[in-house]
Design a protein around this motif. Sequence first.
Motif, short mmCIF file in Angstrom:
data_model
loop_
_atom_site.label_atom_id
_atom_site.label_comp_id
_atom_site.label_asym_id
_atom_site.label_seq_id
_atom_site.Cartn_x
_atom_site.Cartn_y
_atom_site.Cartn_z
N LYS A 195 0.83 -1.21 0.00
CA LYS A 195 0.00 0.00 0.00
C LYS A 195 0.86 1.26 0.00
CE LYS A 195 -4.00 1.87 2.51
NZ LYS A 195 -4.91 1.64 3.68
N LEU A 196 2.02 1.16 0.64
CA LEU A 196 2.96 2.27 0.63
C LEU A 196 3.60 2.46 -0.75
CD1 LEU A 196 4.95 1.75 3.97
CD2 LEU A 196 3.33 3.56 3.47
N GLU A 197 3.45 1.45 -1.60
CA GLU A 197 4.04 1.42 -2.94
C GLU A 197 5.56 1.33 -2.89
OE1 GLU A 197 2.46 4.29 -5.68
OE2 GLU A 197 0.38 3.88 -5.09
N TRP A 198 6.06 0.63 -1.86
CA TRP A 198 7.48 0.30 -1.84
C TRP A 198 7.71 -0.86 -2.79
CZ3 TRP A 198 9.29 0.48 3.99
CH2 TRP A 198 9.05 1.78 4.48
N ARG A 199 8.93 -0.97 -3.29
CA ARG A 199 9.26 -2.02 -4.26
C ARG A 199 9.38 -3.38 -3.56
NH1 ARG A 199 14.61 -0.78 -6.03
NH2 ARG A 199 15.38 -2.40 -4.61
N LEU A 200 8.62 -4.34 -4.06
CA LEU A 200 8.72 -5.71 -3.54
C LEU A 200 9.88 -6.41 -4.23
CD1 LEU A 200 7.62 -8.12 -1.91
CD2 LEU A 200 6.11 -8.61 -3.86
N ASP A 201 10.91 -6.75 -3.44
CA ASP A 201 12.11 -7.38 -4.00
C ASP A 201 12.06 -8.89 -3.93
OD1 ASP A 201 13.31 -4.84 -4.41
OD2 ASP A 201 13.97 -4.80 -2.32
N ALA A 202 11.40 -9.41 -2.91
CA ALA A 202 11.42 -10.88 -2.73
C ALA A 202 10.27 -11.32 -1.84
CB ALA A 202 12.74 -11.30 -2.09
N ASP A 203 9.81 -12.52 -2.10
CA ASP A 203 8.87 -13.22 -1.22
C ASP A 203 9.14 -14.70 -1.41
OD1 ASP A 203 6.88 -14.30 0.29
OD2 ASP A 203 5.23 -13.21 -0.66
N PHE A 204 10.04 -15.21 -0.61
CA PHE A 204 10.47 -16.60 -0.74
C PHE A 204 10.01 -17.41 0.47
CE2 PHE A 204 14.21 -14.42 -2.94
CZ PHE A 204 13.63 -14.53 -4.20
N ALA A 205 9.33 -18.52 0.21
CA ALA A 205 8.89 -19.43 1.27
C ALA A 205 9.55 -20.79 1.07
CB ALA A 205 7.38 -19.56 1.25
N PHE A 206 9.89 -21.46 2.18
CA PHE A 206 10.59 -22.73 2.11
C PHE A 206 9.82 -23.80 2.89
CE2 PHE A 206 13.56 -19.32 1.49
CZ PHE A 206 14.37 -19.75 0.45
N ASP A 207 10.11 -25.04 2.60
CA ASP A 207 9.36 -26.16 3.19
C ASP A 207 9.48 -26.24 4.70
OD1 ASP A 207 8.56 -26.90 0.68
OD2 ASP A 207 10.11 -28.43 0.40
#
Length: 210
Positions: free
Chosen positions: A26-38
Amino acid sequence: MSIDLKLEAVVIPVSDVDRAKAFYEKLEWRLDADFAFDNGFRVVQFTPPGSPASVQFGTNITTADPGSTNGLYLIVSDIEAAREELAARGIEVSEAFHPKTPGAQFQSDDGDGRAAGPADERASYSSFATFSDPDGNGWLLQEVTTRLPGRVDPAETTYTSVDDLRQALQRAATAHGEHEKRNGGEFDEKWPEWYATYMVAERTGQELPL
C-alpha cells in the motif's frame, strides 16, 4: 584500506506476514522478494523509493516481539509533501512536528516534548512525522535538506529520486536569485557552474556559495 560495509537490509518483527506485506504494498514500496521454504522459513523484502537499504520480515526470521522495532528513519527532502503522499495512500501519519526537548521524536506523541509544525526556518534534521505498520513497528520521517559536514562524499554526490533532485534545484534557484540581486541584478552567465557548486556544497555540508 577499509572494506566497504554497506547496510542493505533491516529485519522487522511482524505477527502476520501477509498483512504486513499488504501494508508495505500500500505504501508502494518495491517488492524485492517473497520466498517461502518447506521448513516454514519465509522472507519478504521491500525497498522504499530512493533508498539504498531495504526492510525484511517473514516467519522464522527473528525472535523479536512483533511491533517492537521503533525509530526506523526515512529521510525526506520535504516533510509536508511526504506526509501528504502517505495520507493519500490511506496511511495514518502524524502531523509534522519538531522536538522541544532533545530526543522527543522518539517519545510518545502524546507527550509535551513535541511542538506542532515543522522546525523554524525548516532547519535541516529538525522536522519529523511518524507512522506505524499494523504490528506497531514505528517509522520516523525526518526532513533533511542540508547535510552536516563529512556526511556525504563530494565525489559521490547523488540524488535518490526525480523529486529529490527537483527540490534541490528549486532551493538552488532561490539561492541563485539572491546571488544575482547581490551582484546588481545582472544575468549570471555562469549560472550552471554556480548551481552545481551550490548543490554539491548543500548535499555534503560544505560552505554554501554566496
